[in-house]
Design a protein around this motif. Sequence first.
Motif, PDB file in Angstrom:
ATOM      1  N   GLN A   1     -32.148  34.621   6.187  1.00  0.00           N
ATOM      2  CA  GLN A   1     -33.553  34.892   6.464  1.00  0.00           C
ATOM      3  C   GLN A   1     -34.182  35.784   5.402  1.00  0.00           C
ATOM      4  N   ASP A   2     -33.380  36.276   4.486  1.00  0.00           N
ATOM      5  CA  ASP A   2     -33.900  37.000   3.332  1.00  0.00           C
ATOM      6  C   ASP A   2     -32.972  36.727   2.152  1.00  0.00           C
ATOM      7  N   THR A   3     -33.299  37.299   1.008  1.00  0.00           N
ATOM      8  CA  THR A   3     -32.518  37.008  -0.199  1.00  0.00           C
ATOM      9  C   THR A   3     -31.815  38.255  -0.731  1.00  0.00           C
ATOM     10  N   LYS A   4     -31.526  39.208   0.136  1.00  0.00           N
ATOM     11  CA  LYS A   4     -30.888  40.451  -0.303  1.00  0.00           C
ATOM     12  C   LYS A   4     -29.376  40.310  -0.468  1.00  0.00           C
ATOM     13  N   HIS A   5     -28.746  39.497   0.377  1.00  0.00           N
ATOM     14  CA  HIS A   5     -27.300  39.364   0.332  1.00  0.00           C
ATOM     15  C   HIS A   5     -26.906  37.892   0.467  1.00  0.00           C
ATOM     16  N   VAL A   6     -27.128  37.146  -0.603  1.00  0.00           N
ATOM     17  CA  VAL A   6     -26.784  35.726  -0.613  1.00  0.00           C
ATOM     18  C   VAL A   6     -25.372  35.600  -1.184  1.00  0.00           C
ATOM     19  N   ARG A   7     -24.454  35.141  -0.347  1.00  0.00           N
ATOM     20  CA  ARG A   7     -23.058  35.098  -0.740  1.00  0.00           C
ATOM     21  C   ARG A   7     -22.798  33.964  -1.743  1.00  0.00           C
ATOM     22  N   ILE A   8     -22.188  34.339  -2.855  1.00  0.00           N
ATOM     23  CA  ILE A   8     -21.772  33.383  -3.882  1.00  0.00           C
ATOM     24  C   ILE A   8     -20.248  33.422  -3.925  1.00  0.00           C
ATOM     25  N   PRO A   9     -19.566  32.419  -3.383  1.00  0.00           N
ATOM     26  CA  PRO A   9     -18.100  32.462  -3.307  1.00  0.00           C
ATOM     27  C   PRO A   9     -17.441  32.510  -4.688  1.00  0.00           C
ATOM     28  N   ALA A  10     -16.228  33.029  -4.711  1.00  0.00           N
ATOM     29  CA  ALA A  10     -15.438  33.069  -5.938  1.00  0.00           C
ATOM     30  C   ALA A  10     -15.180  31.654  -6.455  1.00  0.00           C
ATOM     31  N   LYS A  11     -15.113  31.525  -7.770  1.00  0.00           N
ATOM     32  CA  LYS A  11     -14.815  30.250  -8.423  1.00  0.00           C
ATOM     33  C   LYS A  11     -15.634  29.108  -7.828  1.00  0.00           C
ATOM     34  N   SER A  12     -16.936  29.286  -7.877  1.00  0.00           N
ATOM     35  CA  SER A  12     -17.825  28.292  -7.274  1.00  0.00           C
ATOM     36  C   SER A  12     -19.059  28.078  -8.151  1.00  0.00           C
ATOM     37  N   VAL A  13     -19.723  26.957  -7.879  1.00  0.00           N
ATOM     38  CA  VAL A  13     -21.073  26.722  -8.343  1.00  0.00           C
ATOM     39  C   VAL A  13     -21.920  26.624  -7.085  1.00  0.00           C
ATOM     40  N   THR A  14     -22.929  27.482  -6.990  1.00  0.00           N
ATOM     41  CA  THR A  14     -23.723  27.588  -5.762  1.00  0.00           C
ATOM     42  C   THR A  14     -25.200  27.369  -6.087  1.00  0.00           C
ATOM     43  N   THR A  15     -25.857  26.521  -5.299  1.00  0.00           N
ATOM     44  CA  THR A  15     -27.285  26.301  -5.418  1.00  0.00           C
ATOM     45  C   THR A  15     -27.975  26.991  -4.250  1.00  0.00           C
TER      46      THR A  15
ATOM     47  N   THR B   1     -20.117  24.224  -4.345  1.00  0.00           N
ATOM     48  CA  THR B   1     -18.995  23.439  -4.855  1.00  0.00           C
ATOM     49  C   THR B   1     -17.882  24.413  -5.224  1.00  0.00           C
ATOM     50  N   SER B   2     -16.733  24.222  -4.618  1.00  0.00           N
ATOM     51  CA  SER B   2     -15.578  25.084  -4.856  1.00  0.00           C
ATOM     52  C   SER B   2     -14.329  24.266  -4.545  1.00  0.00           C
ATOM     53  N   ALA B   3     -13.184  24.913  -4.570  1.00  0.00           N
ATOM     54  CA  ALA B   3     -11.957  24.195  -4.220  1.00  0.00           C
ATOM     55  C   ALA B   3     -12.038  23.644  -2.809  1.00  0.00           C
ATOM     56  N   LYS B   4     -12.811  24.316  -1.945  1.00  0.00           N
ATOM     57  CA  LYS B   4     -12.910  23.936  -0.537  1.00  0.00           C
ATOM     58  C   LYS B   4     -14.103  23.035  -0.235  1.00  0.00           C
ATOM     59  N   TYR B   5     -15.158  23.143  -1.024  1.00  0.00           N
ATOM     60  CA  TYR B   5     -16.416  22.459  -0.701  1.00  0.00           C
ATOM     61  C   TYR B   5     -16.862  21.533  -1.830  1.00  0.00           C
ATOM     62  N   ASN B   6     -17.510  20.430  -1.457  1.00  0.00           N
ATOM     63  CA  ASN B   6     -18.080  19.467  -2.388  1.00  0.00           C
ATOM     64  C   ASN B   6     -19.590  19.434  -2.231  1.00  0.00           C
ATOM     65  N   LEU B   7     -20.281  20.361  -2.904  1.00  0.00           N
ATOM     66  CA  LEU B   7     -21.739  20.445  -2.794  1.00  0.00           C
ATOM     67  C   LEU B   7     -22.161  20.523  -1.329  1.00  0.00           C
ATOM     68  N   SER B   8     -21.438  21.305  -0.567  1.00  0.00           N
ATOM     69  CA  SER B   8     -21.593  21.333   0.892  1.00  0.00           C
ATOM     70  C   SER B   8     -22.578  22.410   1.327  1.00  0.00           C
TER      71      SER B   8
END
Length: 507
Positions: free
Chosen positions: A489-503, A476-483
């Motif tokens: 394939q691994d959890t080493k570099h999971v991108r968390i966008p700026a000003k977002s809530v990420t699940t 969820t961000s300015a661009k996405y709605n819980l999208s």
Amino acid sequence: MVKSYQHLNRFFICLALFFCGRTTLAQETVLKIEIDPAHTFQVIEGFGASDAWSCQFAGLWPAEKKDKMADLLFSTQTTKEGQPLGIGLNMWRFSIGGGSAAQGKASDIGDEWRRQYAFLQPDRTYNWNAMPGQVWFLKAAKTRGVKQFIGFVNSPHVLFTKNGKAYSTDGHCNLNFDKLPDFAADLVTTIKGIKKTTGIELNYLSPANEPQWKWNEHKQEGCPYNNNELAQLYRGVNEAFVKNQVKTKIQIGEAGQLDYLYNNGNSVKGNQVYQFFNPSSPNYVGNLAGIDQSISGHSYFTTSPEQKFITVRKKIRAAVAQIKGLRYWMSEYCILGDSLMKGEKRDLGMAPALFIARLIHHDLALSNATSWQWWLGISASDYKDGLVYIDKNKTDGQVYDSKMLWALGNYSRFVSPGSKRLQVKTLGANVPQVDVSSYMQNNKLVTVVVNPTENDLDLDIEVKGNKQNSVQTYVTSAKYNLSPYKQYQDTKHVRIPAKSVTTVLSN
């Protein structure tokens, strides 16, 4: 819900910097965390909102419009592209009105959107068609999979109050205790009538809401109580429930602000955990058959300054932990206002969404809340009090979703009832502005990250004793709605966008 919308002093000072475009994070910051599935905390019961005020009219709108509102709040379905249709709330609060709407202007509540209908009529008969808008949303919630329903009372029905109104004239308790048996019988009849007409049996009944406030401004329904009066109320309702074999549990507390739950120096209206659940208290009701082993409070007025915000929630956790088996619910919140985030003026954007996401995180992670419930599911106001907004029109208009809706969905859609909150530790460099919590059920891991900063973040997730594969994120961000955002394939570099809530979802 004190809706006088008083201003708080400060809240999350660091957020003010983020909203002004400043940050202490460097580009491409990596945050490494360790999740320990063996170290668990509370079991999550659910996320919800209430039908108060607007649903009485929104439920009368054209089918297409009200179906859209219900989908946004309750749906767990997705489009072909994987976009969630809604946030999957699994608790719904049904407002059992005090009958002020039937009084009209004579109720002294000027805004008819804040008057409440009731099934009980002025002539003491029952009209099960008196609340069609709210009942429509009850059924819509059930159809979309909601399984937990809470009835809540702001004021006893006007037939049972001292002044014949749904507010207090003098700021003191307005319930006529000579009529407590009648009030309790009305609650029994209402619960049974709802079940007969909708098939929905209320799981919980909250007979008093925010009892600490005076409720003498006649802007909405409300009734004050002190702890002794509440104990009498709970005992009277419990007696009626036991006598009539009502399975609905009585949910108590609904403290107007969280520090009333522990010893805050107010012995008359505060220290409610002790007052109602310690056997040595004269107001002890925790042993009654109909009382649910939970106590609830509202997060208003305890969010600033930041040290108070943290301390209050830790004290709640400590107070509740002293009573074996007792659970804590955060059962109501909306943005009332402070120096950073004013409650006035509707804002569908990310600033209030990030504000709320951090509050949810801390209510879950600091006070061990097992449930988190928003105030108005649907609002027609120019205020930050709704998840879904509508035009203030009784019959039709536009429907607007908000980023607050979708940010709550980062929790409610994926952290299912029965999930256990897990210990999360930061390894290496700490990024204090970013909040991370994690939950597990049936070996499925749900991690929610609130990143209010200006920069993207790479999350490195280590699960103690386990290897994670096939990770999916929802943003969820300015661009996405819980999208649906990215797969890994691994959890080493999971991108968390700026000003977002990420699940982050993984097995």
